[in-house]
Write an enzyme that holds these catalytic residues in place. Structure first.
Site, PDB file in Angstrom:
ATOM      1  N   ARG A  74       0.872  -1.175   0.000  1.00 39.92           N
ATOM      2  CA  ARG A  74       0.000   0.000   0.000  1.00 39.92           C
ATOM      3  C   ARG A  74       0.908   1.224   0.000  1.00 39.92           C
ATOM      4  NH1 ARG A  74      -2.088  -3.506   3.987  1.00 39.92           N
ATOM      5  NH2 ARG A  74      -4.188  -4.310   3.503  1.00 39.92           N
TER       6      ARG A  74
ATOM      7  N   LYS B 152      -2.011  -2.584   8.008  1.00 35.08           N
ATOM      8  CA  LYS B 152      -3.230  -2.206   8.711  1.00 35.08           C
ATOM      9  C   LYS B 152      -3.358  -2.979  10.021  1.00 35.08           C
ATOM     10  CE  LYS B 152      -6.222  -0.650   4.935  1.00 35.08           C
ATOM     11  NZ  LYS B 152      -7.514  -0.847   4.259  1.00 35.08           N
TER      12      LYS B 152
ATOM     13  N   HIS C 221      -2.010   2.553  -6.270  1.00 31.97           N
ATOM     14  CA  HIS C 221      -2.916   1.427  -6.080  1.00 31.97           C
ATOM     15  C   HIS C 221      -3.028   0.589  -7.347  1.00 31.97           C
ATOM     16  CE1 HIS C 221      -5.336  -0.229  -2.914  1.00 31.97           C
ATOM     17  NE2 HIS C 221      -6.330  -0.472  -3.737  1.00 31.97           N
TER      18      HIS C 221
ATOM     19  N   ARG D 189      -0.211  -1.743  -7.329  1.00 32.83           N
ATOM     20  CA  ARG D 189      -0.502  -2.822  -6.370  1.00 32.83           C
ATOM     21  C   ARG D 189      -1.407  -3.875  -7.031  1.00 32.83           C
ATOM     22  NH1 ARG D 189      -1.209  -4.103  -0.768  1.00 32.83           N
ATOM     23  NH2 ARG D 189      -3.351  -4.537  -0.128  1.00 32.83           N
TER      24      ARG D 189
ATOM     25  N   HIS E 166      -4.020  -8.682   3.190  1.00 36.80           N
ATOM     26  CA  HIS E 166      -5.478  -8.714   3.340  1.00 36.80           C
ATOM     27  C   HIS E 166      -5.843  -9.605   4.526  1.00 36.80           C
ATOM     28  CE1 HIS E 166      -6.257  -7.656  -1.180  1.00 36.80           C
ATOM     29  NE2 HIS E 166      -6.020  -6.601  -0.439  1.00 36.80           N
TER      30      HIS E 166
ATOM     31  N   TYR F 133      -9.637 -10.518  -7.502  1.00 34.20           N
ATOM     32  CA  TYR F 133      -8.741 -10.899  -8.588  1.00 34.20           C
ATOM     33  C   TYR F 133      -9.099 -12.250  -9.210  1.00 34.20           C
ATOM     34  CZ  TYR F 133      -5.903  -7.203  -6.525  1.00 34.20           C
ATOM     35  OH  TYR F 133      -5.469  -6.007  -6.041  1.00 34.20           O
TER      36      TYR F 133
END
Length: 321
Positions: A169, A193, A265, A268, A291, A300
């Protein structure tokens, strides 16, 4: 802390919408490790919700399911997209789930609400050829250019190589510490995150670009003792993500691409899409991207579907009859 401050207030104040939201945001920060950007986003969404309630003489503490439905209808009338409405509803659901668990509401008025139906758009990405043009353009720099120009070019080349090599990110990339640049490192430790750490491998191209950038950085007048790999003069001390986004737009134009095609992004997404197209497992890509839920990575799956079709087309013995 916000929670301790809120508990010290008078009883009426403790049950106000603002105090309840403050408690919730404090929990997100303290118990789930939510970052500043996440907290700001939740705060904006819930502030809009409380502003609507105040216009109907309701509060977070007194609102019922019909009040929440009316708010969602108001969002639609304001022209907000289904994705935005769904995000607001998610914030409201989590707020009331927290208040119910904490005993500050005897019911959960959001539990029975259904969000708007929406199709998840396919992520923007780049072809291998587009990425190659971007990387080659980033690496091209006049050796006779002034030192500061060479340094900026080397920094951008390093950033682009690392974006495509790791799928980080943009916030993770610009806040990499200087310790991530060890020349012998085959992987870097990324804090993502929720303050969770993960290991991400580096390819040789990214290592070379980083070494070249650091060599020029050491020769410059920039603060070589900065704790950040990509230092800047702003309050944060590291390169702002907005600055990187602007430089990428300019690089895209220089590479013969549209500026709208390229962003951190998008690179990414290109990282993930190209890995899957070449046979990577979806769970591996989930880990590399950081994730928490496999459902996020499943955007995806269209890449996997195309790959399976091509395998059947190319390898099945009856495909060409």
């Amino acid at each position: 802390m916000i929670r301790a401050t809120a508990r010290a207030r008078k009883p009426a104040e403790r049950h106000s919408g603002e105090a309840m939201i403050a408690l919730y945001l404090d929990m997100l920060a303290a118990e789930r490790g939510a970052g500043a950007n996440t907290l700001a986003a939740y705060g904006r969404d819930l502030t809009d919700f409380t502003a609507y309630l105040s216009g109907t003489r309701r509060t977070v503490a007194t609102a019922g399911t019909e009040d929440l439905r009316a708010y969602l209808g108001d969002l639609a009338r304001r022209g907000m997209t289904p994705a935005t409405v769904a995000r607001r509803l998610s914030a409201i659901r989590q707020l009331y789930r927290f208040l119910y668990a904490e005993g500050r509401r005897k019911d959960d008025p959001a539990a029975v609400l259904e969000g708007p139906k929406r199709t998840r758009p396919l992520p923007k990405t780049l072809s291998l050829g587009d990425v190659d043009r971007l990387l080659r353009t980033a690496a091209a720099c006049d050796p006779k250019a002034p030192p500061q120009v060479q340094l900026r070019a080397a920094r951008l080349a390093c950033l682009v190589e690392m974006l495509y090599a790791t799928g980080l990110r943009v916030s993770e990339l610009v806040t990499l510490p200087m310790t991530a640049a060890r020349q012998d490192a085959r992987v870097i430790v990324v804090r993502g995150k929720g303050n969770k750490e993960r290991l991400v491998p580096l390819n040789n191209a990214a290592k070379r670009a980083t070494a070249n950038y650091l060599a020029l950085l050491a020769q410059s007048k920039n603060d070589a003792k900065s704790k950040w790999l990509f230092p800047s003069f702003g309050d944060s001390g590291h390169l702002p993500r907005q600055h990187l986004a602007r430089e990428l737009k300019a690089l895209a134009v220089a590479a013969g691409l549209r500026a709208s095609q390229v962003s951190p992004h998008v690179l990414r997404h290109a990282f993930a899409s190209h890995l899957l197209h070449n046979g990577a497992d979806l769970r591996v890509v989930q880990t590399l991207l950081g994730h928490a839920d496999i459902s996020t990575t499943q955007i995806y799956t269209h890449v996997l579907e195309e790959r399976l079709k091509s395998l059947v087309r190319d390898l099945h013995p009856l495909a060409h009859e």
